[in-house]
Structures are given as structure tokens and as C-alpha cells.
Design an enzyme around this catalytic site. Structure first.
Site, short mmCIF file in Angstrom:
data_model
loop_
_atom_site.label_atom_id
_atom_site.label_comp_id
_atom_site.label_asym_id
_atom_site.label_seq_id
_atom_site.Cartn_x
_atom_site.Cartn_y
_atom_site.Cartn_z
N ASP A 236 0.84 -1.19 0.00
CA ASP A 236 0.00 0.00 0.00
C ASP A 236 0.88 1.25 0.00
OD1 ASP A 236 -3.10 0.64 0.37
OD2 ASP A 236 -2.02 2.07 1.62
N TYR A 382 -3.13 11.03 0.85
CA TYR A 382 -3.65 10.95 -0.52
C TYR A 382 -3.57 12.32 -1.20
CZ TYR A 382 -5.44 6.31 0.53
OH TYR A 382 -5.52 4.98 0.86
N HIS A 439 -4.93 -7.66 -0.60
CA HIS A 439 -4.16 -6.45 -0.34
C HIS A 439 -3.48 -6.45 1.02
CE1 HIS A 439 -3.14 -2.26 -0.96
NE2 HIS A 439 -3.72 -1.91 0.16
#
Length: 464
Positions: A236, A382, A439
Site C-alpha cells: 500500500d 492521498y 491487499h
């Protein structure tokens, strides 16, 4: 020479110049940009800051005030709108009936045992130190001195992402500890930090802290711990930060191992298009399905990346909405653990959440965000990674000769193949494929991830 011929030469020259410019802008490698390795991210004026370089022991505490507040929140009688009768699943987002079950478990089972869970978190040695104006939290599992006399010891920095936390790696670190006891030749000292703005690590007070800037903080952490050279492992955002470490500080890196190997450059996308036309020349036959084309993957991207767009543009809005809100926090974060583990789990009424994870592990991870009220600061990564200034760094086009290893897990959010990877990491040492894992590999399949890390280490250090 006729006029028409001269005109043709001019047109050819212009086309050649445009092609050259296009190649330079989108396809060629670029130089490493300059960074300030001591950039100040803390509160107030840097001129009044003096760094405390000491490393302090730290205990994770579930404070009574926070626990009591959480109890009151979980005891609220909130009626959720039921899921559609014909879609009792996660297809519209988190299933309301499942959320009720999770809240009941959190309130009636987990909270009465919160001291036990606090002890679980503290089974490793935790520390904090101050770097570039921020208090950075990490846990550090050292190799006992008695083993160092007979074994080569290698440090490894393991990095989480969002919506994960250091909790993802507890089972993995226990496997490392067992390996260190049993392996005769070498061992690993494991460092697991909370990323700045996550968990118990302080958030930046100034804007602009993207993954590369976090990488600088973490490299400074490793140097402070006495590690001039170390391994890096990440998935990630940990994979993005790990790649930045292996790019900016390749002289400090024994090797970089990632379980999210994706490169979204124009060149990488063109290579994917070419490879899909002639798959047998580029993909291992058993793993064609790991590489959908851009068009094939577009519906999934549109459906599953809404959170990314929100967090990349208005992180504080969603962060404020989720702060001190266990109901929203559970729905928002655990929905990612459902689809991130297997996209098909959205068709199940329970989201498949406990097919691979225990409820305690899932709520442990929620507690990291709730106890520290770090959801707002965590999602800012982000936005910081998507600014024009940060994207202009173009680190995916800066070549690194650090040894690179990739573990591709089938249900992860993306994969790159060797022809793409070698543009960035020509010293690709290791690439493996695994089915039925998603993930959150460290939490879902720690034994598999550990084995892959060791195989990579053996190839990079030629140890057995």
C-alpha cells in the site's frame, strides 16, 4: 531542391522534434530531484525548535477517558437503514446488519477485554523519538546479543499503509522472532514505525508531506537507530514510501521488497497495451489474469476508487466526519478490508470479513485510529501525493539499482510485470505470484509473506 521537398523536410523536422519532446516528457528516465533531508514538519517556527534525539520507551495505553467515551458511543441506539431486500450484501457499501453485529462484538466482547488487547499491543518493545519536528512511534524487535555472536544480523524496516497500521505486522514479527531463534546463519532486527499522521506518530503541521518526505523521516529514523544499511518491505502506501527510500537512498538499502508492485507511468501503460496483444511473450501463462488491460480494469477502478478521489481532494471533510465516530470508522475502514481482500466478497452479506481475519484483529486496527484520533491526518497522505508539486517529482521515472523483489498477490489492487518493473528497477532479483491472497497480505497470510521476504533476502545476499 524543390519547394515541396523543402516543405517536407520542415514537416519531418517538426514531427521529429515533437516526438523527441514527447519521449523526453513521458518516456525517458529523469534525474533524482533535490530534497531537504532535514525539512521541518512540526508545529510553530523552526527557529525555535531544537531536536531531542533521544529514544524513549513507550507504552500503548488504552486511556480510561477514551474507553469510557467509546463505550458511550457504542451504547447509542442508532437505527441504520437496512440494505435492499434484493441486495443483502456489500454491493452498495457496508451492509447495515453486519455493522450491527460488529458494533455488538466491539461493545460486548472486545471492550470488556480491553486490558488484554492493550497487553497484546505491548508484547513488543515500543519507542518514540523526535525527527524533523515530529514525534515518531515505532516498535523495534532486536536480536538478542547472544545470537549476534554467531549470526549475521540485518535490519529490516516494515511499512504499513492506509487503512492499515502497525497492527498488520504483529503475526509477521512473531514469525521473524521464531526464525531468529532457529536459523543458524543470519537474523533480522525488525523496525515497524507508525507513519507520520498514523497511530501514535505525530502528524505534520505543515502541508506538503508526501510519501518521499515520509521516506526521508524514516531513513533518518534508521540512521538514528544505528542502521547505515537496511532492508525495506512495504505494501500500500508503504510500497510507495519504500520505493522512495530505494530511490533517494539506494546506498542505504540492502534490498527493497514490495507486495504492491505497480507503476503507472505512460511508458508502463504503453507496455501493458503491447503485452496484452502478445501475452505469451510477456506474462507467465498461469498468471495472465493478474494483468487486465486498462479498458478491462476501468469499471473496477471507477467503482472502487471513490474513496481515493475524496481523500485526494477533500481529506479533512471525510476525516472530520469519521473522527470520534466508531460507527462510521468501522463501516468506512472495514469495507476496504472486505473488497481489498477479494472483490467478490462484496457479494456476501458479511463481506467475507472473517474468512481470513479474526474480529479482534480487525477491531485492533480500528482501535489504533480511534485511540489516537488519527483518521483525519492519515487520509491527508492521498492529497499530499496528488499535488502538482509532488507529482512533478516523477520518482517512478528515476532509475534505482537497488535490489528489488516483488510478491504479487492475486486480489491486490494492481500488478506490474517484469518488462515494466525493469524500467524503474533494472536490478530485479525476485518476482513471485500467489493466488487467493489480497491487499492485506501481512495480516491475511503472514507465513506466505515472510517466506517470500526470506527468499528475496537469500537472492540478494547469497545466503542460505
Amino acid at each position: 531542391m524543390g519547394l515541396l521537398w523543402k516543405a517536407n523536410l520542415v514537416v519531418i523536422g517538426i514531427i521529429a522534434a515533437l516526438c523527441h519532446r514527447f519521449y523526453i516528457n513521458y518516456f525517458s528516465s529523469v534525474d533524482l530531484p533535490n530534497f531537504n533531508y532535514n525539512e521541518y514538519w512540526g508545529k510553530g517556527d523552526e527557529n525555535f525548535y531544537k531536536e531531542d534525539t533521544s529514544i524513549k520507551q513507550f507504552k500503548i495505553v488504552f486511556e480510561d477517558k477514551v474507553i469510557n467515551d467509546l463505550k458511550q458511543q457504542l451504547n447509542r441506539d442508532i437505527e441504520f437503514l437496512p440494505s435492499y431486500e434484493d441486495h443483502p450484501s456489500f454491493q452498495y457499501g457496508f451492509n447495515a446488519a453486519k455493522l450491527k453485529d460488529i458494533i455488538k462484538y466491539w461493545r460486548d466482547d472486545y471492550i470488556p477485554r480491553y486490558k488484554e488487547r492493550q497487553d497484546f499491543f505491548n508484547q513488543f518493545q515500543h519507542f518514540t523519538t523526535q525527527i524533523q519536528g515530529l514525534k515518531i512511534h515505532f516498535f523495534h524487535e532486536k536480536v538478542p546479543e547472544i545470537y549476534k555472536k554467531s549470526k549475521k544480523v540485518y535490519p529490516i524496516l516494515i511499512l504499513h499503509g492506509w487503512p492499515g497500521s502497525v497492527r498488520e505486522f504483529y503475526e509477521l514479527v512473531l514469525i521473524f522472532k521464531k526464525f531468529n531463534r532457529e536459523n543458524k546463519d543470519y537474523a533480522f532486527e525488525v523496525v515497524v514505525p507508525s507513519l507520520p499522521g498514523f497511530g501514535w506518530s505525530e502528524a505534520a503541521s505543515k502541508s506538503g508531506m508526501g510519501p518521499a518526505h515520509i521516506a526521508i523521516v524514516l531513513r533518518n529514523l534508521m540512521l538514528r537507530l544505528g542502521y547505515e544499511k537496511f532492508y525495506v518491505q512495504g505494501g500500500d502506501w508503504g510500497s510507495v514510501i519504500g520505493s522512495a527510500l530505494a530511490t533517494i537512498f539506494k546506498e542505504n538499502i540492502y534490498g527493497y521488497h514490495s507486495n504492491l508492485c505497480t507503476f503507472g507511468t505512460t511508458k508502463a501503460n504503453l507496455k501493458l497495451t503491447i503485452a496484452k496483444l502478445f501475452p505469451k511473450y510477456f506474462f507467465e501463462e498461469d498468471f495472465y489474469d493478474f494483468y487486465p488491460s486498462i479498458l478491462e480494469n476501468l469499471p473496477t477502478l471507477i467503482e472502487e476508487t471513490g474513496y481515493f478521489h475524496l481523500q485526494a481532494t477533500k481529506p479533512d471533510t471525510i476525516g472530520i466526519a469519521l473522527s470520534h465516530n466508531p460507527f462510521g470508522l468501522a463501516a468506512y475502514i472495514l469495507e476496504k478490508f472486505s473488497t481489498g481482500t477479494n472483490m467478490l466478497f462484496k457479494n456476501l452479506p458479511d463481506g467475507g470479513l472473517t474468512k481470513h481475519f479474526t474480529m479482534d484483529a480487525l477491531i485492533d486496527n480500528l482501535m489504533v485510529y480511534y485511540l489516537t484520533n488519527s483518521i483525519q491526518s492519515s487520509v491527508r497522505i492521498y492529497a499530499e501525493a496528488m499535488t502538482d508539486k509532488y507529482r512533478a517529482l516523477d520518482l517512478d521515472r528515476v532509475i534505482s539499482d537497488a535490489p528489488y523483489g516483488c510478491a504479487s498477490f492475486q486480489h491486490d489492487i494492481g500488478h506490474s510485470f517484469d518488462w515494466q518493473i525493469k524500467d524503474k528497477y533494472p536490478n530485479l532479483k525476485h518476482h513471485t505470484y500467489y493466488r487467493n491472497i489480497g491487499h492485506f497480505a501481512a495480516l491475511q497470510a503472514p507465513e506466505v509473506l515472510f517466506k517470500d521476504i526470506i527468499e528475496f533476502a537469500q537472492k540478494t545476499l547469497e545466503i542460505s
